[in-house]
Design a protein around this motif. Structure first.
Motif, mmCIF file in Angstrom:
data_model
loop_
_atom_site.group_PDB
_atom_site.id
_atom_site.type_symbol
_atom_site.label_atom_id
_atom_site.label_comp_id
_atom_site.label_asym_id
_atom_site.label_seq_id
_atom_site.Cartn_x
_atom_site.Cartn_y
_atom_site.Cartn_z
ATOM 1 N N THR A 62 -20.447 58.320 21.649
ATOM 2 C CA THR A 62 -19.207 58.130 21.789
ATOM 3 C C THR A 62 -18.685 58.086 23.099
ATOM 4 N N ASP A 118 -18.239 53.759 13.842
ATOM 5 C CA ASP A 118 -18.297 55.112 12.991
ATOM 6 C C ASP A 118 -16.965 55.343 12.116
ATOM 7 N N ARG A 135 -17.539 59.736 10.321
ATOM 8 C CA ARG A 135 -17.212 61.002 11.013
ATOM 9 C C ARG A 135 -15.543 61.183 11.035
ATOM 10 N N GLN A 171 -11.080 59.364 18.427
ATOM 11 C CA GLN A 171 -11.960 59.696 19.711
ATOM 12 C C GLN A 171 -12.279 58.642 20.785
ATOM 13 N N ASP A 202 -19.960 51.353 18.868
ATOM 14 C CA ASP A 202 -20.247 52.906 18.593
ATOM 15 C C ASP A 202 -20.679 52.964 17.044
HETATM 16 MG MG LIG Z 1 -19.639 59.527 18.011
#
Ligand SMILES: [Mg+2]
Ligand SMILES: Nc1nc2c(ncn2[C@@H]2O[C@H](COP(=O)(O)OP(=O)(O)OP(=O)(O)O)[C@@H](O)[C@H]2O)c(=O)[nH]1
Lengths: 444, 310
Positions: free
Chosen positions: B123, B146, B149, B155, B197
């Protein structure tokens, strides 16, 4: 399928020729192999070297049992040493019975601190502790959110301060908050940092001095390579930690860096972390880790067991009988008993490296050993010593007496005869013999 | 397209040579004693390479070739030995050499997928790449595939804001749906660069690996030439397991390059050199910090010089 299995078992047990004592020359190949194994497992170059030297020193002159080779023996010595080193001091997590327990997690970036802190929180919550998670990583984008989400998943409160609060301040405030709210266990998740980043290392040291943790745990990715010695040393010198957490062990990394760490800073591993699910946390088992690092399946424990259980005298006697071709059904029975002492056939097979897990599920039926045992035990002494006299009526009696079918009895006798043939050949070809051929005990 | 305008490898060199001092003073002594023994040279180099995660196999291969050349040419200077080793290494890294133009003219949008194990730096690297391409005056969009997570989306969003690029957020559960959405939007709105990502995953997890394969399929279903790049992001601290990672990820989709992160520490990233050599993959970028500009194009010469700098 089973043929292949037994072959492997056989090979592993093969070179069973006692060579007197361990000497420089009869273990040099093994040592080179071991060095390679350790390096492939990411044990630091210097640590591996020293470790092997120590093991060698300890081993030179050691008597070698007849049932193993010097190479096997030194592998076992190495394994024991490894196990000892990894598990030398207690690995229990310190928890204050009364008052506040503070656990601080530190480590490099991306090693798995945040996930682990949630796992630990869940683990301690299950132990009836009142846990508070503290989000002290103010640097990585969304690190605080990540911990909040994880905390919510396990219903553990997460302490954070919005805005640009300092990690030191957050940690101190968190302790206050815990006391005020009747929470007795605080887990501080700090930002990942490089050991060469002085500012960040000072920050970690400052947090530590302010909150005075009961336990400071250094979290390490099990895939770490040679540099583990440098980072562990620096973290230890600048922050100091009480224990290590090894993460991502659900992968297939051998995790030799844990040995490197142990060698440069004498701190025990307290937990291992094996996945992204929040209950995949386990205590550390030195023995398991030692075989993982050696990566040889459990050859080592096979050697260990073989050594332990194959009573030397008995083996010698059997050897003699084998040589003189006097091996009878009584001896066969003894042999089966020894193997039973070593554990189930299946577990023996499972210890051989290279046997895939699907093969491990092959039906290796220990009950068949019991069948053989009962058949032999239903024979008279004469019959056991001299199986040639086993005619049809005797066989029928034995079958009835042992509660087996006549075919079972026939098969056993046939196999025993084949074994005798094999022995003859073996004795012709070589002076020495190996542990009685397990292949001939094939029971189906 | 130009590569990073001002290559500064000082930071890399700083990191790589941090633990070097002691070692080379040792070699210096050997040299001044004129104890010129090839065995000794080899041993010194072996130590450097093994402690830099080059692994037994590659180390032995390099040393074998170097000793041979050294003998054949009848050399006797340690510096010559180092030069030979450097050249050997350089030839292992042929594919990572310049020029490093994107195949940009071939395709718009140019789709790049980042993948790797948990915490390797995907990331962060994606944020850096977005910033980098953006400063190259390209229209950049990132996709937060993603979806697994906790807070991964936030993020990435944070990076997208910093880099001032578009983002397709991972609000759907299915990562390939996010990838699809991102590429679709990029095609419709004529973006130059798509960066996707993905969630970190261990190569031992079959289901998650299949998921990656599905992302690739979905993307190429939409745009036949895509993905144009599939970069495996590897932590510079990685040991020998990285080879298995590369092998396994490569089994599920076609890797086109490698990115090494965290080279601002004291780790040397030798495991990635092994991968580049074994699997004939170029190393494209290196991460040298946590800030958005802490990304460099990988230059084998600089890397090798830094590795052996005194
Ligand atoms: Mg990541
Ligand atoms: N020092 C340093 N840290 C880095 C570098 N690249 C990434 N990091 C840090 O490494 C940690 C993990 O980075 P991420 O980008 O979240 O890694 P990821 O691969 O996306 O992680 P997951 O998505 O959780 O698998 C963060 O703390 C980053 O700041 C680098 O080049 N140098």
């Amino acid at each position: 399928m089973l043929d292949e299995l037994t072959e492997k078992l056989e090979r592993a047990l093969k070179k069973i020729t006692g060579q007197g004592k361990i000497t420089e020359s009869n273990i040099s190949d093994t040592l080179r192999e071991i060095r390679r194994v350790l390096l492939d497992a990411d044990v630091n170059y210097k640590v591996a070297k020293q470790f092997i030297d120590n093991v060698k020193e300890k081993s030179l002159g050691k008597e070698v049992l007849t049932s193993v080779t010097p190479g096997q023996l030194i592998t076992k010595i190495l394994f024991d040493e490894l196990k000892e080193l990894l598990g030398r001091t207690g690995s229990e997590l310190k928890l204050n019975p009364s008052g506040l327990t503070v656990i601080m997690l530190i480590g490099l970036q991306g090693c798995g601190k945040t996930t682990f802190s949630a796992k630990l929180a869940k683990y301690l919550k299950n132990k009836k502790r009142n846990v508070l998670l503290v989000a002290a990583d103010v640097y990585r984008p969304a690190a605080i959110d990540q911990l909040k989400i994880l905390g919510a998943q396990i219903s553990v409160p997460v302490f954070s301060i919005d805005g640009s609060a300092e990690p030191v301040k957050i940690s101190v405030e968190a302790l206050k908050y815990a006391k005020e709210n009747g929470l007795n266990t605080v887990i501080i998740d700090t930002a990942g940092r490089l050991h060469v980043d002085d500012d960040m290392m000072n920050e970690a040291a400052e947090i530590k001095s302010k909150v005075n943790p009961t336990e400071t745990l250094f979290v390490v990715d099990s895939m770490t390579g040679q540099d583990a010695v440098n980072s562990a040393k620096a973290f230890h010198e600048k922050v100091d930690f009480d224990g290590v957490v090894l993460t991502k062990l659900d992968g297939d990394a051998r995790g030799g860096s844990v040995l490197s760490i142990r060698a440069v800073v004498d701190r025990p591993v307290k937990f291992v972390s094996l996945g992204e699910k929040l209950d995949s946390i386990e205590l550390f088992f030195p023995e398991r880790m030692a075989s993982r690092i050696l990566g040889k399946g459990d050859v080592v424990s096979l050697v260990e067991k073989a050594q332990l259980q194959f009573d030397e005298k008995e083996t010698e006697e059997l050897e003699k009988k084998f040589k003189e071709n006097r091996f009878d059904l009584d001896d066969f029975l003894k042999q089966i008993k020894m193997i039973k002492k070593m554990g189930s056939l299946k577990s023996l097979l499972a210890m051989i490296p290279g046997i895939s897990s699907s093969m491990k599920n092959t039906d290796v039926d220990d009950k068949k050993l019991v069948v053989v045992e009962s058949i032999i035990q239903s024979m008279t002494k004469d019959e056991r010593r001299n199986p040639k006299i086993l005619n049809g009526s005797r066989r029928k009696r034995i079958a009835k007496g042992s509660g087996n079918s006549i075919q079972d009895v026939n098969r056993l006798i046939k196999q025993f005869e084949q074994m005798h043939q094999m022995m003859k050949m073996l004795n012709k070809n070589s002076g020495k013999f190996s542990i009685p051929n397990i292949k001939n005990m094939r029971l189906n | 397209m130009a590569i990073l305008p001002n290559l500064s490898f000082s930071k890399l060199k700083e990191g790589l040579s941090k633990t070097r001092g002691a070692l080379f003073s040792k070699i210096g002594n050997v040299f001044s004693n004129k104890t010129i023994f090839i065995e000794d040279f080899s041993a010194q180099i072996e130590e450097i390479l093994l402690e830099s995660d080059f692994g037994v196999e590659l180390t032995e291969k390099l040393l074998f070739a170097a000793r041979k050349t050294f003998k054949d040419k009848n050399l006797n200077d340690f510096d010559d030995f180092i030069t030979i080793i450097k050249n050997e290494l350089l030839s292992e890294l042929k594919l990572s050499s310049y020029p490093k133009l994107l195949k940009k003219n071939i395709a718009v949008p140019y789709v790049i997928i980042l993948l790797g194990i948990n915490g390797s730096g995907k990331t962060t690297t994606l944020g850096k790449l977005a910033h980098y391409y953006k400063t190259q005056n390209m229209k950049v969009i990132v996709g937060a595939a993603d979806t697994f997570r906790a807070a991964a989306n936030d993020q990435l969003k944070n990076w997208a804001v910093q880099a001032n690029v578009e983002i397709v957020e991972g609000t759907m559960k299915d990562p390939s749906a996010v990838a699809f959405e991102t590429v679709k939007l990029a095609v419709e709105q004529k973006f130059d660069i798509v960066l996707i990502d993905t969630a970190g995953r261990l190569h031992t997890n079959k289901n998650l690996m299949n998921e990656l394969n599905k992302i690739q399929k979905v993307v190429s279903g939409l745009l036949t030439s895509a993905p144009h790049e599939v970069f495996l992001v590897i932590d510079g601290n990685s040991g020998q397991n990285a080879k298995i990672q590369a092998l396994e990820f490569g089994n599920y989709l076609n890797l086109t390059g490698l990115i090494v992160t965290k080279l601002d520490g004291t780790a040397k990233g030798g495991a990635v050199i092994q991968i580049a050599s074994n699997f004939k993959l170029p190393i494209k970028y290196i991460g040298i910090g946590e800030k958005i500009e802490d990304l460099e194009i990988f230059d084998p010469n600089n890397y090798i010089d830094a590795l052996f700098s005194k």
